[in-house]
Design a protein around this motif. Structure first.
Motif, PDB file in Angstrom:
ATOM      1  N   LEU A  41     -34.245  -7.473 -59.196  1.00 16.09           N
ATOM      2  CA  LEU A  41     -34.723  -6.201 -59.731  1.00 16.09           C
ATOM      3  C   LEU A  41     -36.231  -6.114 -59.513  1.00 16.09           C
ATOM      4  CD1 LEU A  41     -32.795  -5.856 -63.128  1.00 16.09           C
ATOM      5  CD2 LEU A  41     -32.224  -4.879 -60.898  1.00 16.09           C
ATOM      6  N   PRO A  42     -36.711  -5.149 -58.744  1.00 15.87           N
ATOM      7  CA  PRO A  42     -38.138  -5.072 -58.397  1.00 15.87           C
ATOM      8  C   PRO A  42     -39.042  -5.007 -59.629  1.00 15.87           C
ATOM      9  CG  PRO A  42     -36.854  -3.517 -57.092  1.00 15.87           C
ATOM     10  CD  PRO A  42     -35.939  -4.040 -58.142  1.00 15.87           C
ATOM     11  N   GLY A  43     -39.943  -5.977 -59.727  1.00 12.06           N
ATOM     12  CA  GLY A  43     -40.955  -5.967 -60.774  1.00 12.06           C
ATOM     13  C   GLY A  43     -40.463  -6.331 -62.152  1.00 12.06           C
ATOM     14  N   ALA A  44     -39.214  -6.748 -62.299  1.00  4.53           N
ATOM     15  CA  ALA A  44     -38.649  -6.991 -63.631  1.00  4.53           C
ATOM     16  C   ALA A  44     -38.558  -8.481 -63.940  1.00  4.53           C
ATOM     17  CB  ALA A  44     -37.266  -6.370 -63.742  1.00  4.53           C
ATOM     18  N   PHE A  45     -38.776  -8.796 -65.220  1.00  4.64           N
ATOM     19  CA  PHE A  45     -38.461 -10.124 -65.739  1.00  4.64           C
ATOM     20  C   PHE A  45     -37.096  -9.990 -66.412  1.00  4.64           C
ATOM     21  CE2 PHE A  45     -38.280 -13.486 -68.879  1.00  4.64           C
ATOM     22  CZ  PHE A  45     -38.806 -14.574 -68.194  1.00  4.64           C
ATOM     23  N   VAL A  46     -36.097 -10.705 -65.885  1.00  6.22           N
ATOM     24  CA  VAL A  46     -34.710 -10.473 -66.296  1.00  6.22           C
ATOM     25  C   VAL A  46     -34.200 -11.606 -67.185  1.00  6.22           C
ATOM     26  CG1 VAL A  46     -32.348 -10.078 -65.500  1.00  6.22           C
ATOM     27  CG2 VAL A  46     -34.288  -9.204 -64.161  1.00  6.22           C
ATOM     28  N   ILE A  47     -33.705 -11.214 -68.366  1.00  3.86           N
ATOM     29  CA  ILE A  47     -33.081 -12.151 -69.303  1.00  3.86           C
ATOM     30  C   ILE A  47     -31.612 -11.772 -69.424  1.00  3.86           C
ATOM     31  CG2 ILE A  47     -33.056 -13.080 -71.649  1.00  3.86           C
ATOM     32  CD1 ILE A  47     -35.981 -12.158 -71.912  1.00  3.86           C
ATOM     33  N   SER A  48     -30.730 -12.670 -69.039  1.00  4.90           N
ATOM     34  CA  SER A  48     -29.296 -12.421 -69.146  1.00  4.90           C
ATOM     35  C   SER A  48     -28.778 -12.930 -70.488  1.00  4.90           C
ATOM     36  CB  SER A  48     -28.552 -13.119 -68.010  1.00  4.90           C
ATOM     37  OG  SER A  48     -27.161 -13.156 -68.263  1.00  4.90           O
ATOM     38  N   VAL A  49     -28.016 -12.079 -71.175  1.00  2.00           N
ATOM     39  CA  VAL A  49     -27.303 -12.478 -72.391  1.00  2.00           C
ATOM     40  C   VAL A  49     -25.819 -12.432 -72.061  1.00  2.00           C
ATOM     41  CG1 VAL A  49     -26.785 -11.915 -74.796  1.00  2.00           C
ATOM     42  CG2 VAL A  49     -29.111 -11.606 -73.921  1.00  2.00           C
ATOM     43  N   GLY A  50     -25.195 -13.598 -71.986  1.00  2.00           N
ATOM     44  CA  GLY A  50     -23.799 -13.643 -71.584  1.00  2.00           C
ATOM     45  C   GLY A  50     -22.979 -14.589 -72.426  1.00  2.00           C
ATOM     46  N   ASN A  51     -21.770 -14.872 -71.952  1.00  2.00           N
ATOM     47  CA  ASN A  51     -20.887 -15.794 -72.658  1.00  2.00           C
ATOM     48  C   ASN A  51     -19.916 -16.426 -71.677  1.00  2.00           C
ATOM     49  OD1 ASN A  51     -19.072 -13.731 -72.109  1.00  2.00           O
ATOM     50  ND2 ASN A  51     -18.931 -13.033 -74.220  1.00  2.00           N
ATOM     51  N   LEU A  52     -19.068 -17.310 -72.175  1.00  2.00           N
ATOM     52  CA  LEU A  52     -18.056 -17.940 -71.333  1.00  2.00           C
ATOM     53  C   LEU A  52     -16.674 -17.343 -71.538  1.00  2.00           C
ATOM     54  CD1 LEU A  52     -18.865 -21.774 -71.509  1.00  2.00           C
ATOM     55  CD2 LEU A  52     -19.603 -20.101 -69.808  1.00  2.00           C
ATOM     56  N   SER A  53     -16.480 -16.654 -72.654  1.00  2.00           N
ATOM     57  CA  SER A  53     -15.143 -16.188 -73.001  1.00  2.00           C
ATOM     58  C   SER A  53     -15.060 -14.674 -73.009  1.00  2.00           C
ATOM     59  CB  SER A  53     -14.728 -16.751 -74.365  1.00  2.00           C
ATOM     60  OG  SER A  53     -15.650 -16.353 -75.355  1.00  2.00           O
ATOM     61  N   MET A  54     -13.859 -14.177 -73.157  1.00  2.00           N
ATOM     62  CA  MET A  54     -13.606 -12.742 -73.158  1.00  2.00           C
ATOM     63  C   MET A  54     -13.920 -12.150 -74.535  1.00  2.00           C
ATOM     64  SD  MET A  54     -12.473 -11.715 -70.206  1.00  2.00           S
ATOM     65  CE  MET A  54     -11.577 -10.208 -70.553  1.00  2.00           C
ATOM     66  N   GLY A  55     -14.910 -11.258 -74.590  1.00  2.00           N
ATOM     67  CA  GLY A  55     -15.132 -10.395 -75.745  1.00  2.00           C
ATOM     68  C   GLY A  55     -15.367 -11.038 -77.094  1.00  2.00           C
ATOM     69  N   GLY A  56     -16.053 -10.301 -77.955  1.00  2.00           N
ATOM     70  CA  GLY A  56     -16.165 -10.660 -79.357  1.00  2.00           C
ATOM     71  C   GLY A  56     -17.034 -11.848 -79.688  1.00  2.00           C
TER      72      GLY A  56
END
Length: 343
Positions: A41-56
């Motif tokens: 992403l041009p010019g962006a500092f990217v922080i991913s918030v994710g998980n290993l499982s499906m939903g919730g």
């Protein structure tokens, strides 16, 4: 001897097939991960918030907490949240979420993000790279923003600077198998790609699991918990959840892991508690709302989450929304880590 219900018997019979298919799923996943062209992403500092499982797993409350934390520490930085916008009609070509957006257009979780984060930009789109470019163009942004990538751990297209991965403390002890045999998108070993591992919905009872994960992975461990705080009425009146004590309560919700919500209500010892779990992201129909009106006459209180309320057009008078207070241990360590990365 314990007898199987028809459903559990079916699960037992199908499990060998589902288990074999989980290896197929894993192979396709790894090929996609290896051969997908990565974009920055041009010019962006990217922080991913994710998980290993499906939903919730609690990504939405954690993203709200994280965005407020970043805004406090970097008040001059523009914050942008990019979400796929599950089920939203406006997500095809990129859509800017505002307070006035309709839940059907924006999706329930992006609308909730915007409600709690008026200082941030919330954009949805199936192509999050295109959504970001549209954001930069429409707002004529010259400054470099901080981007929070919602549900980004398995999003192979975008490069990121920080990966935060949530593990649902209420379910981690029984999540062992990959889709479709189980609920995992990736095996636990994938945590090696994470910068921080966050135990969401943390309870002291899971500390042994936390310590076992800590022994296997060198990354920092964070504990994120949410406790019942107040009850909010549609007319904005505030009450204590203690009013549920000795009352007839009907709790309903359409979230990924409803049992955690229901267990919070039980702690306040209602005389009777009836529960109804809708599917995640459930859109409440007129039929649903008419049923809730009828149910409200036989109960002292109805209670749901904020995520549910934004999709109910005419809430019953005795409806309460359970508001939560979120806490993160080692907050100062996460702040120091981000400052070293961003500044």
């Amino acid at each position: 001897m314990k007898s199987f219900t028809p459903l559990s018997l079916l699960q037992v019979v199908l499990f060998p097939i589902l288990y074999a298919l989980s290896f197929v799923y894993r192979g396709i996943f790894l090929l996609d991960q290896k051969f997908t062209e990565k974009k920055k992403l041009p010019g962006a500092f990217v922080i991913s918030v994710g998980n290993l499982s499906m939903g919730g797993t609690g990504k939405t409350p954690f993203s709200i907490y994280l965005a407020k934390l970043i805004h406090r520490e970097f008040p001059k930085k523009k914050i942008v949240l990019l979400s796929r916008g599950y089920g939203a009609t406006g997500s095809k070509n990129g859509y800017r979420v505002t307070i006035q957006s309709a839940p059907r257009e924006a999706g329930d979780e992006p609308l909730l993000l915007k409600k709690h984060l008026p200082f941030a930009e919330v954009w949805i789109g199936r192509d999050r790279y295109a959504s970001y470019l549209r954001f930069k163009k429409e707002l004529k942004m010259q400054e470099d923003p901080i981007v929070i990538l919602d549900d980004g751990f398995q999003h192979h297209v975008l490069e990121r600077d920080v990966d935060l991965v949530l593990l649902d403390s209420s379910r981690i002890h029984r999540e062992r198998f990959l889709i479709p045999a189980g609920n995992l998108r990736e095996p636990i070993s994938s945590l090696t790609r994470a910068d921080w591992i966050v135990f969401s919905k943390y309870e002291p009872s899971v500390e042994r699991i936390v310590q076992n994960i800590q022994k296997k992975f060198p990354q920092g461990i964070l504990r994120f918990s949410s406790e019942p705080d107040k009850l909010l009425s549609p007319d904005l009146q505030l009450d204590s959840p203690k009013i549920f004590y000795g009352k007839k309560v009907y709790a309903f919700t359409g979230i990924g892991n409803p049992e955690v919500f229901f267990s919070m209500i039980r702690k306040f010892q209602p005389l009777e508690l009836e529960t109804r779990a809708f599917r995640d992201h459930h859109s409440y129909t007129m039929e649903d709302e008419n049923a809730l009106d009828t149910i409200s006459k036989d109960n002292d209180y109805l209670v749901c989450t904020e995520k549910d309320l934004i999709k109910i057009s005419k809430p019953p008078e005795n409806l309460k929304i359970l508001l939560l207070e979120s806490k993160l241990d080692k907050e100062e360590k996460l702040i120091s880590f981000l400052k070293n990365k961003i500044l």
